[in-house]
Design an enzyme around this catalytic site. Sequence first.
Site, mmCIF file in Angstrom:
data_model
loop_
_atom_site.group_PDB
_atom_site.id
_atom_site.type_symbol
_atom_site.label_atom_id
_atom_site.label_comp_id
_atom_site.label_asym_id
_atom_site.label_seq_id
_atom_site.Cartn_x
_atom_site.Cartn_y
_atom_site.Cartn_z
ATOM 1 C CB SER A 264 -0.962 -0.058 1.179
ATOM 2 O OG SER A 264 -2.049 0.772 0.911
ATOM 3 C CE LYS A 268 -0.090 5.151 -1.981
ATOM 4 N NZ LYS A 268 -1.121 4.514 -2.732
ATOM 5 C CD1 TRP A 355 -7.976 3.058 -1.654
ATOM 6 C CD2 TRP A 355 -9.702 4.171 -2.518
ATOM 7 N NE1 TRP A 355 -7.868 4.370 -1.258
ATOM 8 C CE2 TRP A 355 -8.911 5.071 -1.771
ATOM 9 C CE3 TRP A 355 -10.853 4.647 -3.155
ATOM 10 C CZ2 TRP A 355 -9.217 6.423 -1.649
ATOM 11 C CZ3 TRP A 355 -11.164 6.003 -3.036
ATOM 12 C CH2 TRP A 355 -10.348 6.870 -2.288
ATOM 13 C CG HIS A 405 -5.802 -2.395 0.859
ATOM 14 N ND1 HIS A 405 -5.042 -2.135 -0.252
ATOM 15 C CD2 HIS A 405 -5.278 -1.634 1.866
ATOM 16 C CE1 HIS A 405 -4.110 -1.243 0.051
ATOM 17 N NE2 HIS A 405 -4.239 -0.930 1.332
HETATM 18 C C1 GTR Z 1 -5.447 4.476 1.886
HETATM 19 C C2 GTR Z 1 -4.848 5.256 0.743
HETATM 20 C C3 GTR Z 1 -4.167 4.314 -0.205
HETATM 21 C C4 GTR Z 1 -3.263 3.360 0.510
HETATM 22 C C5 GTR Z 1 -3.823 2.860 1.821
HETATM 23 C C6 GTR Z 1 -2.822 2.170 2.735
HETATM 24 O O1 GTR Z 1 -6.141 5.250 2.761
HETATM 25 O O2 GTR Z 1 -5.871 5.948 0.124
HETATM 26 O O3 GTR Z 1 -3.472 5.035 -1.201
HETATM 27 O O4 GTR Z 1 -2.015 3.922 0.668
HETATM 28 O O5 GTR Z 1 -4.380 3.876 2.570
HETATM 29 O O6 GTR Z 1 -1.680 2.604 2.827
HETATM 30 O O7 GTR Z 1 -3.214 1.181 3.347
#
Ligand code: GTR
Length: 428
Positions: A264, A268, A355, A405
């Site tokens: 996540s 990045k 997402w 996720h």
């Molecule tokens: C969310 C964000 C994502 C991702 C995620 C995470 O809120 O929108 O881009 O980075 O968090 O890090 O789990």
Amino acid sequence: MNYTLFLFGLLFLFPPALFAQPDFTPNYDEEQVPDYTLPDLLLFENGKKVESHSDWQLRRAEILQLFSSQVYGKTPDQSLKLRTQILSTDKLALNGKATRKEVRVFFTKKNARPYMDILLFVPNNSNRPAPAFLGLNFYGNQTIYPDPDITLSDQWMRANDDFGIVNHQATEASRGVRVSRWPVETIIDRGYALATVYCGDIDPDKNDFQDGVHPIFYKSGQQEPSDEEWGTIGAWAWGLSRALDHLLTEETIDGDQIAVIGHSRLGKAALWAGARDERFAMVISNNSGCGGAALSRRAYGETVGRINHSFPHWFGNNFEQYNSNESSLPVDQHMLLSLVAPRPLYVASAKEDQWADPKGEFLSAIHATPVYQLLGQEGLPTTQMPPVDRPVIGTIGYHVRSGGHDINYYDWEQYLIFADKHFGEKSP
Ligand code: GTR
């Protein structure tokens, strides 16, 4: 005109404009994905074609520079003299299977923050230096394995009652709460070392540039990064490179076989670290989504505008120019992936993690493939999105896992297979 009068005038003339919130409602409908043209990886900014390996080196520098100035912000050039202190060593960790070590890396001359603690597990029964995975974690090193001797982080962290983070501080209840994301024993059993660092040691995940490593590099009087300079993701990526600096001094680790991994927001950071620092021999992006592996121009799920709105500190300020304006970006995220070439790269999505735009992550891997091919590598060996839980593995690997996720055992199993394939091929 008097400023207050001017504001009243505006209020009178355009009342909605002053109060309107930007509309970043996410789109989940393929039909609504705008038509887009991706910047051509193999075309220099001046329109010349990239035809050879040496051309690519120049184009690579150009792309890196664009990501630096327009997306993540520029990382300081200045190198620091790092000092390390061993906090603990246990040669009989994991029932004797591994050596656990904690190393504190100080970023300044002071024995005070900012510093980062690297938690390291190395297999004991290996007859050669071990290949390794390095990744940041969200809530402190003590969360990845329930060992009472791992130093409990005292750094600020995002609140999370479920994980024993109370008033932004980790409590004893947070030990081992993230074991599902870090299958330490399996990694060790498979002959790999694992190193992790709490991301907040490098920069706490909040819109505040007084803490973390940014101030080390400020000019006198500077309070925050300029529009050109790095944000939090840039700092995390830099921190990964500093952790790598240390790992390269560990004799039990094979410095030519260190993979950088992240989930996540930390995915990045792993991608940006792997793009900038070619000493990372492999790069793994798990559900990194917007600003990670996903194509920005698809504006599907989380968009550039939305991410900059929710997390104003993650990217360089220049990235805000592209809020609801992705088509004017001089890059897209397939170009970030291409910076990893010819090194092995794994991109993973999850079916229910819309997402993060699984399709956009997959397309990005496809569109990075021409650079792998130019460099004599296969890249991603398919152009069809594979069904769930059916990994495709070339120099680029990809899977879309069932579920949401997360980074879980299934994901790690694929990364271990991928690492066996690529690091195994290189081993003597
Ligand atoms: C969310 C964000 C994502 C991702 C995620 C995470 O809120 O929108 O881009 O980075 O968090 O890090 O789990």
